[in-house]
Design a protein around this motif. Structure first.
Motif, mmCIF file in Angstrom:
data_model
loop_
_atom_site.group_PDB
_atom_site.id
_atom_site.type_symbol
_atom_site.label_atom_id
_atom_site.label_comp_id
_atom_site.label_asym_id
_atom_site.label_seq_id
_atom_site.Cartn_x
_atom_site.Cartn_y
_atom_site.Cartn_z
ATOM 1 N N ALA A 118 7.538 -5.374 -5.216
ATOM 2 C CA ALA A 118 8.070 -4.026 -5.304
ATOM 3 C C ALA A 118 6.484 -3.113 -5.034
ATOM 4 O O ALA A 118 5.564 -3.323 -5.282
ATOM 5 C CB ALA A 118 8.322 -3.609 -6.619
ATOM 6 N N ILE A 119 6.895 -2.053 -4.144
ATOM 7 C CA ILE A 119 5.824 -0.947 -3.828
ATOM 8 C C ILE A 119 6.411 0.492 -4.244
ATOM 9 O O ILE A 119 7.597 0.904 -4.157
ATOM 10 C CB ILE A 119 5.763 -1.056 -2.213
ATOM 11 C CG1 ILE A 119 5.091 -2.243 -2.045
ATOM 12 C CG2 ILE A 119 4.700 0.143 -1.956
ATOM 13 C CD1 ILE A 119 3.677 -2.661 -2.191
ATOM 14 N N ASP A 120 5.386 1.057 -4.900
ATOM 15 C CA ASP A 120 5.884 2.353 -5.290
ATOM 16 C C ASP A 120 5.396 3.522 -4.363
ATOM 17 O O ASP A 120 4.133 3.752 -4.474
ATOM 18 C CB ASP A 120 5.061 2.710 -7.015
ATOM 19 C CG ASP A 120 5.345 4.202 -7.440
ATOM 20 O OD1 ASP A 120 5.879 4.985 -6.655
ATOM 21 O OD2 ASP A 120 5.517 4.226 -8.677
ATOM 22 N N ARG A 121 6.090 3.876 -3.586
ATOM 23 C CA ARG A 121 5.905 4.913 -2.493
ATOM 24 C C ARG A 121 5.519 6.308 -2.847
ATOM 25 O O ARG A 121 4.627 6.888 -2.143
ATOM 26 C CB ARG A 121 6.903 4.992 -1.480
ATOM 27 C CG ARG A 121 7.311 3.514 -0.916
ATOM 28 C CD ARG A 121 8.058 3.598 0.347
ATOM 29 N NE ARG A 121 8.497 2.149 0.973
ATOM 30 C CZ ARG A 121 7.492 1.471 1.656
ATOM 31 N NH1 ARG A 121 6.398 1.796 1.919
ATOM 32 N NH2 ARG A 121 8.099 0.135 2.164
ATOM 33 N N LYS A 122 6.039 6.498 -4.079
ATOM 34 C CA LYS A 122 5.567 7.883 -4.547
ATOM 35 C C LYS A 122 4.008 7.962 -4.882
ATOM 36 O O LYS A 122 3.350 8.977 -4.423
ATOM 37 C CB LYS A 122 6.320 8.201 -6.143
ATOM 38 C CG LYS A 122 7.818 8.558 -5.722
ATOM 39 C CD LYS A 122 8.608 8.810 -6.950
ATOM 40 C CE LYS A 122 10.195 9.051 -6.694
ATOM 41 N NZ LYS A 122 10.679 9.329 -7.975
ATOM 42 N N GLN A 126 1.027 10.214 -2.755
ATOM 43 C CA GLN A 126 0.052 11.129 -3.350
ATOM 44 C C GLN A 126 -1.116 10.950 -2.907
ATOM 45 O O GLN A 126 -1.853 11.964 -3.477
ATOM 46 C CB GLN A 126 0.403 11.142 -4.816
ATOM 47 C CG GLN A 126 1.817 11.660 -5.177
ATOM 48 C CD GLN A 126 2.032 11.287 -6.756
ATOM 49 O OE1 GLN A 126 1.382 10.734 -7.266
ATOM 50 N NE2 GLN A 126 3.307 11.615 -7.047
ATOM 51 N N ASN A 127 -1.570 9.978 -2.364
ATOM 52 C CA ASN A 127 -2.926 9.758 -2.003
ATOM 53 C C ASN A 127 -3.452 9.608 -0.568
ATOM 54 O O ASN A 127 -2.618 8.647 0.033
ATOM 55 C CB ASN A 127 -3.493 8.503 -2.832
ATOM 56 C CG ASN A 127 -5.102 7.980 -2.870
ATOM 57 O OD1 ASN A 127 -5.305 7.861 -1.540
ATOM 58 N ND2 ASN A 127 -5.666 8.087 -3.769
ATOM 59 N N GLN A 128 -4.103 10.461 -0.099
ATOM 60 C CA GLN A 128 -4.274 10.122 1.494
ATOM 61 C C GLN A 128 -4.756 8.891 1.748
ATOM 62 O O GLN A 128 -4.356 8.283 3.029
ATOM 63 C CB GLN A 128 -5.055 11.219 1.967
ATOM 64 C CG GLN A 128 -5.428 11.398 3.489
ATOM 65 C CD GLN A 128 -6.333 12.674 3.856
ATOM 66 O OE1 GLN A 128 -6.669 13.285 3.141
ATOM 67 N NE2 GLN A 128 -6.453 12.867 5.045
ATOM 68 N N ILE A 129 -5.637 8.437 1.173
ATOM 69 C CA ILE A 129 -6.293 7.076 1.464
ATOM 70 C C ILE A 129 -5.221 6.082 1.514
ATOM 71 O O ILE A 129 -4.995 5.028 2.360
ATOM 72 C CB ILE A 129 -7.567 6.712 0.853
ATOM 73 C CG1 ILE A 129 -8.724 7.656 1.049
ATOM 74 C CG2 ILE A 129 -8.209 5.303 1.085
ATOM 75 C CD1 ILE A 129 -9.748 7.506 0.189
ATOM 76 N N LEU A 130 -4.404 6.146 0.307
ATOM 77 C CA LEU A 130 -3.281 5.085 0.083
ATOM 78 C C LEU A 130 -2.308 4.913 1.090
ATOM 79 O O LEU A 130 -1.829 3.974 1.747
ATOM 80 C CB LEU A 130 -2.919 5.189 -1.238
ATOM 81 C CG LEU A 130 -3.678 4.817 -2.634
ATOM 82 C CD1 LEU A 130 -2.963 4.909 -3.505
ATOM 83 C CD2 LEU A 130 -4.240 3.426 -2.453
ATOM 84 N N ARG A 131 -1.997 6.130 1.599
ATOM 85 C CA ARG A 131 -0.877 6.491 2.742
ATOM 86 C C ARG A 131 -1.304 5.764 4.157
ATOM 87 O O ARG A 131 -0.712 5.225 4.867
ATOM 88 C CB ARG A 131 -0.710 7.869 2.999
ATOM 89 C CG ARG A 131 0.085 8.516 2.046
ATOM 90 C CD ARG A 131 0.702 10.061 2.360
ATOM 91 N NE ARG A 131 -0.087 10.780 3.231
ATOM 92 C CZ ARG A 131 -0.904 11.707 2.362
ATOM 93 N NH1 ARG A 131 -0.544 11.868 1.189
ATOM 94 N NH2 ARG A 131 -1.654 12.545 3.170
ATOM 95 N N LYS A 132 -2.694 5.681 4.256
ATOM 96 C CA LYS A 132 -2.970 5.050 5.558
ATOM 97 C C LYS A 132 -3.223 3.587 5.406
ATOM 98 O O LYS A 132 -3.172 2.817 6.632
ATOM 99 C CB LYS A 132 -4.663 5.741 6.007
ATOM 100 C CG LYS A 132 -4.363 7.034 6.327
ATOM 101 C CD LYS A 132 -5.961 7.374 6.418
ATOM 102 C CE LYS A 132 -6.085 8.938 6.923
ATOM 103 N NZ LYS A 132 -7.571 9.415 7.012
ATOM 104 N N LEU A 133 -2.774 3.118 4.310
ATOM 105 C CA LEU A 133 -2.976 1.614 4.458
ATOM 106 C C LEU A 133 -1.848 0.922 3.958
ATOM 107 O O LEU A 133 -1.706 -0.262 3.436
ATOM 108 C CB LEU A 133 -4.045 1.247 3.275
ATOM 109 C CG LEU A 133 -5.656 1.805 3.368
ATOM 110 C CD1 LEU A 133 -6.377 1.498 2.263
ATOM 111 C CD2 LEU A 133 -6.184 1.125 4.754
ATOM 112 N N GLN A 134 -0.770 1.336 4.109
ATOM 113 C CA GLN A 134 0.602 0.932 3.632
ATOM 114 C C GLN A 134 0.970 -0.416 4.342
ATOM 115 O O GLN A 134 1.514 -1.161 3.754
ATOM 116 C CB GLN A 134 1.776 1.773 3.932
ATOM 117 C CG GLN A 134 1.618 3.110 3.326
ATOM 118 C CD GLN A 134 2.945 3.924 3.350
ATOM 119 O OE1 GLN A 134 4.059 3.667 3.189
ATOM 120 N NE2 GLN A 134 2.591 5.463 3.726
#
Length: 215
Positions: A118-122, A126-134
């Protein structure tokens, strides 16, 4: 609480221990229901899954991705099947894994069930760094889970896989056998799949730099 396997800039990879397991299971059920049905997970199902995970803990490796504030945003587990207890995937799809394995002439040293992905996309969004590492999260969790299967070429992996996730795995070179037709679970079509240590090894070898060899 568990312990950190790897530190990254915006998050950490944790090995979940038994006293922290209920939070792990609640997270997975919450994501399943919110993502597919946009409703809270039923309390009775959450409690049932917590008991199931607690019972299987001695044979299972639980991994969680957590923010630096220790909020879980990713999960997966790898459970070594004892060959005796009926797996939930057998009940859900009316399968007899022992018969399926025997019919294929296989004698696997170990059989692993991969689940609780499972992955919590919310949180990620909310985090710019996390968004780049999906894409990185997916490969990290899968590599850790699959590495247990790859300790022997004849080991088997069993998993219930979302149809979309199955398509992603195929694009990554992981082609698994579909054991039955899929059916809809929580609003998404899922199907049981089977693979081997040999079948998963190319993926794990390609991404083994992600492992810190503390499995």
């Amino acid at each position: 609480m568990g312990y950190i396997l790897q530190h990254f800039n915006a998050f950490d990879l944790w090995k979940v221990e038994q006293n922290d397991l209920s939070d792990f299971t609640k997270f997975v059920l919450r994501i399943y229901y919110e993502h597919h049905l946009n409703i809270p997970a039923p309390i009775d199902e959450v409690e049932m899954c917590i008991k199931e995970d607690d019972l299987l803990y001695p044979y299972t490796h639980f991994y969680a991705l957590k923010t630096k504030e220790r909020k879980i945003f990713g999960a997966i587990n790898a459970c070594l099947w004892d060959g005796i207890e009926e797996l939930a995937i057998e009940r859900e799809y009316n399968l007899n894994l022992k018969q399926l394995i025997k019919a294929r002439g296989l004698s696997p040293p170990e059989i692993w069930h991969i689940g609780r992905f499972a992955i919590d996309r919310k949180i990620i969004n909310q985090n710019q760094i996390l968004r780049k590492l999906q894409g990185f999260y997916f490969k990290l969790l899968m590599t850790y889970a699959f590495a247990h299967v790859c300790t022997h070429s004849d080991n088997l992996m069993i998993a219930e896989c979302d149809k979309k996730l199955q398509g992603i795995l195929v694009k990554l070179g992981i082609v698994s056998e579909e054991l039955s037709k899929g059916h809809f679970v929580l609003g998404s079509e899922a199907l049981p799949i089977l693979n081997t240590g040999a079948g998963l090894r190319p993926f794990v070898e390609k991404h083994k730099h992600l492992l810190n060899y503390v499995l």
